[in-house]
Design a protein around this motif. Structure first.
Motif: not given
Length: 283
Positions: A243-244, A253
């Protein structure tokens, strides 16, 4: 941690190994080196033997003369597995490193306990309209490099092909930028290899090797198309999403990405899914 140099196919590869347990080999992408895994490797080494190396032509590894090829990179990886991992390992590849992983495993499935590849740039698998924009920017980056402007060429590739707009200034630190510039000559060599974007992973279908394709929810459109094409070529593969993240979750991340990797590595069977199933795993 142990480190050394491995002679293979006319090149010497610099490598590092840390941790204990089942072997995991990390294969970096274009312009990078083994240091790109710095935020991921220590956590994986808590449960696995983590092996990472500079691909030929990158940083501490040697660059033999003449046109290189992705076939050489795949052969190098298989030698790394044989010499440093006992003949079989989990193979994790980012971007071009993911293409290398897929080609190596297609040549010798027994070398792979599982495959985890993040958005390999197999642009030949997608339609011409989708890949045209990336192709245009790759040509521009190559033109700059051939003109002797390594920094501008590396920046063009990073921002418009490899990682997304603004990545050179916002995602890359000074060390990553310096590494990309220093290794730009090898990216240009890769660019001249006609086979680099056309690896066909179909040989892995039915091989029994668990395959996970990881992708970021904020990745550029061309890579989304590649992931979709890979699902068609490998209907048994899992797709796991960070996610992201974009094209470099190990940089942007790392905690979420390493948690995803550890979950997939914990049990090989977790990478086995029914054809057509999408076991997306956000973090």
């Amino acid at each position: 941690m142990t480190a050394g140099r491995l002679r293979v196919g006319g090149a010497e590869l610099a490598w590092e190994r840390a941790g204990s347990g089942p072997a995991v080999v990390l294969v970096h992408g274009s312009g990078d080196n083994h240091r790109s895994w710095d935020a991921v490797a220590p956590a994986l080494a808590e449960t696995h033997t983590v092996i990472r190396y500079d691909r030929r032509g990158h940083s501490r590894s040697s660059a033999p003369p003449g046109q290189g090829s992705i076939r050489e990179d795949a052969a190098d990886l298989l030698t790394v597995v044989d010499e440093l991992a006992g003949g079989s390992a989990h193979l994790v590849g980012h971007s071009y490193g993911g293409s290398v992983v897929l080609l190596a495993a297609a040549h010798r499935p027994t070398a792979a306990r599982s495959l985890l590849v993040h958005e390999p740039p197999l642009f030949a698998l997608v339609d011409e309209g989708t890949r045209a924009e990336a192709g245009r920017w790759m040509r521009q980056a190559a033109d700059l490099l051939e003109a002797g402007d390594a920094e501008a060429g590396a920046r063009t590739f990073v921002d418009h092909v490899g990682f997304g707009p603004g990545s050179w200034a916002e995602l890359f630190d000074d060390d990553l930028r310096a590494t990309a510039v220093a290794n730009a000559h090898t990216w240009l060599d890769q660019h001249r290899d006609p086979d680099r974007l056309a690896v066909d992973p179909s040989a892995l279908a039915g091989s029994g090797v668990p395959v996970t394709v990881t992708t970021g929810t904020a990745t550029p459109p061309t890579y989304r198309a590649v992931v979709a094409a890979l699902r068609e070529k490998l209907p048994g593969a899992a797709v796991a999403r960070v996610q992201g993240a974009g094209h470099a979750p190990h940089l942007s991340h790392p905690e979420a990405y390493v948690n995803l990797l550890r979950a997939r590595l914990r049990d090989d069977r977790r990478s086995r899914v029914l054809p057509g199933r999408d076991r997306g795993q956000g973090s």
